[in-house]
Write a protein that holds these residues in place. Structure first.
Motif, PDB file in Angstrom:
ATOM      1  N   ILE A  67      41.071  42.823  44.423  1.00 24.55           N
ATOM      2  CA  ILE A  67      40.207  43.289  43.339  1.00 24.55           C
ATOM      3  C   ILE A  67      39.732  42.078  42.535  1.00 24.55           C
ATOM      4  O   ILE A  67      38.574  42.004  42.112  1.00 24.55           O
ATOM      5  CB  ILE A  67      40.980  44.281  42.451  1.00 24.55           C
ATOM      6  CG1 ILE A  67      41.438  45.488  43.277  1.00 24.55           C
ATOM      7  CG2 ILE A  67      40.148  44.730  41.278  1.00 24.55           C
ATOM      8  CD1 ILE A  67      40.340  46.319  43.869  1.00 24.55           C
ATOM      9  N   TRP A 114      32.571  37.679  42.520  1.00 28.26           N
ATOM     10  CA  TRP A 114      33.524  38.026  43.575  1.00 28.26           C
ATOM     11  C   TRP A 114      33.397  39.498  43.929  1.00 28.26           C
ATOM     12  O   TRP A 114      33.116  40.337  43.074  1.00 28.26           O
ATOM     13  CB  TRP A 114      34.942  37.737  43.090  1.00 28.26           C
ATOM     14  CG  TRP A 114      35.994  38.324  43.958  1.00 28.26           C
ATOM     15  CD1 TRP A 114      36.716  39.453  43.705  1.00 28.26           C
ATOM     16  CD2 TRP A 114      36.463  37.829  45.211  1.00 28.26           C
ATOM     17  NE1 TRP A 114      37.607  39.673  44.719  1.00 28.26           N
ATOM     18  CE2 TRP A 114      37.462  38.698  45.660  1.00 28.26           C
ATOM     19  CE3 TRP A 114      36.136  36.718  46.003  1.00 28.26           C
ATOM     20  CZ2 TRP A 114      38.135  38.509  46.863  1.00 28.26           C
ATOM     21  CZ3 TRP A 114      36.805  36.533  47.204  1.00 28.26           C
ATOM     22  CH2 TRP A 114      37.783  37.413  47.612  1.00 28.26           C
ATOM     23  N   SER A 115      33.581  39.774  45.183  1.00 34.31           N
ATOM     24  CA  SER A 115      33.590  41.164  45.606  1.00 34.31           C
ATOM     25  C   SER A 115      34.785  41.370  46.522  1.00 34.31           C
ATOM     26  O   SER A 115      35.098  40.509  47.341  1.00 34.31           O
ATOM     27  CB  SER A 115      32.287  41.475  46.333  1.00 34.31           C
ATOM     28  OG  SER A 115      32.528  42.417  47.329  1.00 34.31           O
ATOM     29  N   PRO A 116      35.460  42.499  46.378  1.00 31.20           N
ATOM     30  CA  PRO A 116      36.675  42.723  47.168  1.00 31.20           C
ATOM     31  C   PRO A 116      36.440  42.759  48.666  1.00 31.20           C
ATOM     32  O   PRO A 116      37.389  42.722  49.425  1.00 31.20           O
ATOM     33  CB  PRO A 116      37.172  44.084  46.678  1.00 31.20           C
ATOM     34  CG  PRO A 116      36.435  44.383  45.453  1.00 31.20           C
ATOM     35  CD  PRO A 116      35.191  43.597  45.449  1.00 31.20           C
ATOM     36  N   VAL A 117      35.206  42.831  49.089  1.00 30.29           N
ATOM     37  CA  VAL A 117      34.987  42.842  50.524  1.00 30.29           C
ATOM     38  C   VAL A 117      35.050  41.432  51.107  1.00 30.29           C
ATOM     39  O   VAL A 117      35.115  41.261  52.310  1.00 30.29           O
ATOM     40  CB  VAL A 117      33.653  43.501  50.928  1.00 30.29           C
ATOM     41  CG1 VAL A 117      33.589  44.908  50.398  1.00 30.29           C
ATOM     42  CG2 VAL A 117      32.472  42.709  50.453  1.00 30.29           C
TER      43      VAL A 117
END
Lengths: 166, 541
Positions: A67, A114-117
Motif C-alpha cells: 500500500i 506510488w501505486s500498489p500494483v
C-alpha cells in the motif's frame, strides 16, 4: 516486522524473482521481508555513463507494503563489508536525480505517485530505464549540501518533482 | 542467490501463474498462465477475494482496494480518483475465480500426467525409431504439440463451447473411447496396447463429468437432493432445508455432488444474474423462474457501512469515544487512533460487501493482527535499541563499520580544520548502543558545523571541552546544541566567555525564581482599561 499482508505479497515476489529475473537485474540477498538487495545494470552499451557498471539497490519494506512504497536507495557500501571500510564500495550512478549518497528522487518511489500494483521488479526496471534515458553526467544541483546535511530517511523527504523528461 | 532462499520456505499451498510455465512458453502454457494471472488481484497477488470493481472498471480484492484508496485515493492502475461508495462487487469475476480455482489443480495434474505419458510413449518408441531413423525425427514432435494441448483442451471441452476449433478427430470420438482417441493421435496401432493400461485413469475423471442427458441431475443447494435441473427451482420453494441455508449463492463445489456442466452453467448463469441484481436489493422479476420469494425471505439483514470521519474536526476524546462505540481499542495517540479507525472502516465495509459476512469476533482478530504488525504494538526499527532484550554487542558489531567510518571522517575533518589537539577517542568508548541507526549519518555534518562555528583561537580550549562533552552521548550532544542555539538566539553577539558567564548568571538568578520578577503588576492599582462584566451585560443576548 511486516504484516502478513506484506509478507504474503513479498513472498510471492521473491519466489518469482528467484525463479527468473529480467535481463540486467540480479537478486543479491533477501534474508527477510524487510530488506532486499538487488543489482541492476544498464543494458544500453552505447551510453558511456554506465558501461560495465553494476549498481546495488537496497529495498526496505514497511509493514504497509505494497500500500505504501518501499524505500529504495543505491547502496554506497556493503553493510558488513571490508574492514577498514572502503568508501563507495559500490558506485552510485551519475544522474541529475540521484544524489551521491544514493538517494533517488523519483516520483514513483514517493507516496503520491506510488501505486500498489508496482513491485520490486517493476521498480528495478523503471530505474534501469531512468538511467538508460539519461545522457547528462551530473548530480542534482544541491547535491553537496543535501548529502552533508540530510539526516532524514528518503521516505520523509518531500521531494519536488519538477522534471517531466525523466 | 542460494542464501536468499534459506530463510523462507515456499508454503505448501503457494500457487502462481508461473506454475503453468513448467515446460516453457508453449502457446497453451502462456494462455493458461495468463488466465491464472487475470484471476489474481494486482495488489496482493492472490486470487481475488471479494472481487470489487471500481468506477474506472478495474477489479481488486475488496480490502486491497479500500486500503489503497484510503492511502492515496486513486486507482492503483490508472490513477483515477476512487469514490469508495462507488465500489461494487464483481460477480462475474467471483464466479470465474471460483471455477478456475476448482479446475486449476486438475488441470495441472492433467498436464503432469500428459508429460509422464509422453515420456513413456517416447520410451516405447525407442526401438522403432532405431529401425526408422527418418520417422523418428518427426514422431516425437507430433505428440508434444497435439497431444498435450489436445488433452488439456479436452477438459475445457466440457466448459467451453468454443472448442469447435479443435481438430475434427478429437471431437468425433465418444467420451468412452479414450484409447482410440489416443491411438489416432499417434497414428500407431502399437500404442493402442500400451495405452489401454493407463489411459482410463488418465482421462476418466474429467469424462465422468461429461454431459449425459440420461443422468443429468442437479443437486438442490439446500438439501442436496438430486433431481432434474428444471425441477430445482420449484423444489426450492418447498424445500425444508431452505430456511436454514440463507444464501445458496454458489452451487456446491464438490466434484461428485456437482451437476453436469450443462446444468451447472445454466444454474450459475441464472444464479449470477440473480445475485447481481439482488445486490441492489431490488426484487427481481426474472423470466422463467420462481425464486423471488426465496431470495427475499433468505437474504439476511443487510449491514450498514460505516462512514468516514473527518479526523481534523474531532478532538482526541471525541475520537476516542467513536472508537469505543465501534468496540475497538481506543488507546494511543490521535494519529494512531486515526490509523486504527481507518483500517477498521476498511475492514468493516469490506465485510459489509461480503457474500458471507464474517463474525465481529473475526474482525476483532484481524484488528489485533493489525495492532501487532502495524498499529500501536508494532515494533518499529528505530526503537530497536530501546528494546529490553536489545543485544548491545551484536548491534555494535553489526554497525562497527559505520562507526569506524564516521570516526575516520570526523578525524579527517578535524585535521583539516587544523585544530592543535585533535581529540579522538578509542572506538570502544563510543556508546554506540544508544545510537539509533539513523543518527550516525548525521554526525559528520554535525561535527563539521560545530567546527565551523567554534572559530577564534582564544575559544579553542573551551570549544574543545564542549566538543568532548558533546561527544559523550549523541542525545546529550543534541540537547547541549539545542540549549546553545536557543541561548545564542537570546543573547546575541557577545564574546563566548561573557556569554557563558551571562548564562550562568541567568540560571542562578532564575532558580529559584524570585518572587519580585513574577509579579510585575502592583497589587493595588486599577488596570487602565475599564472592566466589563460580561455575565450581566445585556448585550450578550
Amino acid at each position: 516486522m511486516a504484516s502478513s499482508f506484506a509478507v504474503k505479497r513479498l513472498q510471492r515476489e521473491l519466489i518469482k524473482l528467484q525463479a527468473q529475473t529480467p535481463p540486467g537485474i540480479t537478486l543479491i540477498s533477501a534474508n527477510d521481508f524487510s530488506e532486499w538487495h538487488l543489482d541492476i545494470r544498464v543494458l544500453d552499451d552505447t551510453n558511456p555513463l554506465y558501461t560495465n557498471q553494476t549498481y546495488r539497490l537496497r529495498f526496505t519494506f514497511s509493514a504497509t507494503y505494497p500500500i505504501e512504497p518501499p524505500e529504495v536507495v543505491f547502496l554506497t557500501r556493503a553493510p558488513n563489508g571490508a574492514d577498514p571500510p572502503v568508501l563507495n564500495d559500490y558506485p552510485v550512478p551519475m544522474h541529475p536525480h540521484v544524489y551521491s549518497n544514493g538517494i533517488i528522487c523519483l516520483d514513483l518511489l514517493d507516496k503520491q505517485a506510488w501505486s500498489p500494483v508496482h513491485n520490486v521488479e517493476s521498480v528495478c526496471i523503471s530505474l534501469q530505464s531512468m538511467l538508460t534515458g539519461n545522457r547528462k553526467n551530473e548530480r542534482p544541483p544541491n547535491d553537496a549540501d543535501f548529502v552533508r546535511s540530510n539526516m532524514r530517511r528518503p521516505r520523509d523527504i518531500s521531494f519536488l518533482f519538477h522534471d517531466e523528461k525523466v | 542467490m542460494a542464501q536468499s532462499g534459506s530463510a523462507m520456505e515456499v508454503p505448501a499451498d503457494f500457487t502462481a501463474p508461473e506454475d503453468f510455465l513448467g515446460d516453457g512458453r508453449t502457446p497453451l502454457a502462456t494462455v493458461l498462465s495468463d488466465m491464472d494471472r487475470v484471476t489474481r488481484c494486482m495488489i496482493c497477488g492472490e486470487f481475488y477475494t471479494q472481487p470489487t470493481i471500481t468506477a474506472c472498471s478495474h477489479t481488486y480484492c475488496a480490502l486491497c482496494i479500500r486500503q489503497a484508496a484510503t492511502n492515496t485515493g486513486v486507482c492503483p492502475t490508472d490513477g483515477k480518483k476512487i469514490d469508495k461508495s462507488a465500489l461494487r462487487k464483481n460477480w462475474v469475476v467471483t464466479e470465474v475465480v471460483a471455477r478456475w480455482k476448482e479446475c486449476r489443480p486438475q488441470l495441472l495434474a492433467l498436464i503432469e500426467r500428459a508429460k509422464t505419458l509422453e515420456a513413456k510413449l517416447l520410451e516405447a518408441h525407442e526401438p522403432m525409431s532405431n529401425s526408422e531413423p527418418a520417422a523418428a525425427n518427426t514422431e516425437p514432435a507430433l505428440p508434444t504439440s497435439t497431444e498435450s494441448s489436445g488433452r488439456k483442451k479436452r477438459q475445457f471441452d466440457q466448459v467451453d463451447p468454443k472448442n469447435a476449433a479443435q481438430p475434427r478427430r478429437l471431437r468425433s470420438f465418444g467420451p468412452d473411447k479414450p484409447s482410440i482417441y489416443y491411438k489416432e493421435v499417434n497414428g500407431e496401432s502399437v500404442l493402442h496396447e500400451s495405452d489401454d493400461e493407463h489411459m482410463p485413469d488418465v482421462l476418466d475423471p474429467p469424462l465422468e463429468d461429461k454431459f449425459d442427458p440420461a443422468k443429468a441431475t442437479a443437486a438442490c443447494p439446500c438439501c442436496n437432493e438430486r433431481m432434474k435441473p428444471e425441477e430445482v427451482f420449484d423444489h426450492l420453494d418447498f424445500c425444508e432445508a431452505n430456511g436454514k441455508a440463507p444464501r445458496p449463492a454458489l452451487p456446491p463445489p464438490a466434484s461428485h455432488a456437482q451437476p453436469s456442466y450443462h446444468a451447472l452453467s445454466k444454474q450459475t448463469a441464472a444464479g449470477s444474474s440473480r445475485q447481481s441484481q439482488s445486490s441492489n436489493t431490488a426484487p427481481l422479476t426474472a423470466p422463467g423462474n420462481s425464486t423471488k420469494r426465496r431470495r427475499i425471505a433468505a437474504s439476511p439483514p443487510r449491514l450498514q457501512p460505516i462512514g468516514q470521519l473527518n479526523y481534523n474536526l474531532l478532538t482526541l476524546p471525541s475520537l476516542r469515544k467513536k472508537l469505543n462505540e465501534l468496540g475497538i481499542h481506543s488507546n494511543g495517540s490521535k494519529q494512531l487512533l486515526e490509523r486504527r479507525h481507518r483500517y477498521y472502516v476498511d475492514l468493516y465495509n469490506t465485510n459489509v460487501d461480503a457474500d458471507e459476512p464474517r463474525k465481529p469476533k473475526d474482525l476483532m482478530r484481524d484488528m489485533e493482527v493489525w495492532e501487532r504488525t502495524q498499529g500501536g504494538m508494532a515494533k518499529s526499527k528505530p526503537n530497536e535499541v530501546m528494546q529490553k532484550d536489545f543485544n548491545r554487542d551484536n548491534y555494535s558489531a553489526a554497525n562497527n563499520n559505520q562507526f569506524k567510518d564516521l570516526i575516520s571522517q570526523a578525524r579527517a575533518k578535524m585535521a583539516a580544520t587544523k585544530q592543535p589537539k585533535a581529540e579522538t577517542r578509542p572506538p570502544e568508548n563510543i556508546p554506540e548502543s544508544s545510537t539509533p541507526p539513523g543518527t550516525p549519518q548525521v554526525a559528520p555534518g554535525y561535527l563539521g558545523i560545530s567546527n565551523g562555528t567554534g572559530s577564534g583561537s582564544t575559544h579553542v580550549n573551551s570549544s574543545h571541552k564542549e566538543q568532548q562533552q558533546r561527544e559523550t552521548t549523541p542525545a546529550k550532544a543534541m540537547f547541549i546544541s539545542a540549549v546553545e542555539t536557543t541561548n545564542n538566539d537570546l543573547y546575541a553577539p557577545r564574546s563566548p566567555r561573557a556569554q557563558q558567564q551571562q548564562q550562568q548568571q541567568q540560571w542562578t538568578n532564575n532558580y529559584p525564581p524570585s518572587s519580585q520578577q513574577a509579579r510585575s503588576i502592583p497589587m493595588f492599582q486599577l488596570p487602565g482599561d475599564p472592566i466589563k462584566d460580561f455575565d450581566y451585560s445585556t448585550e450578550t443576548k
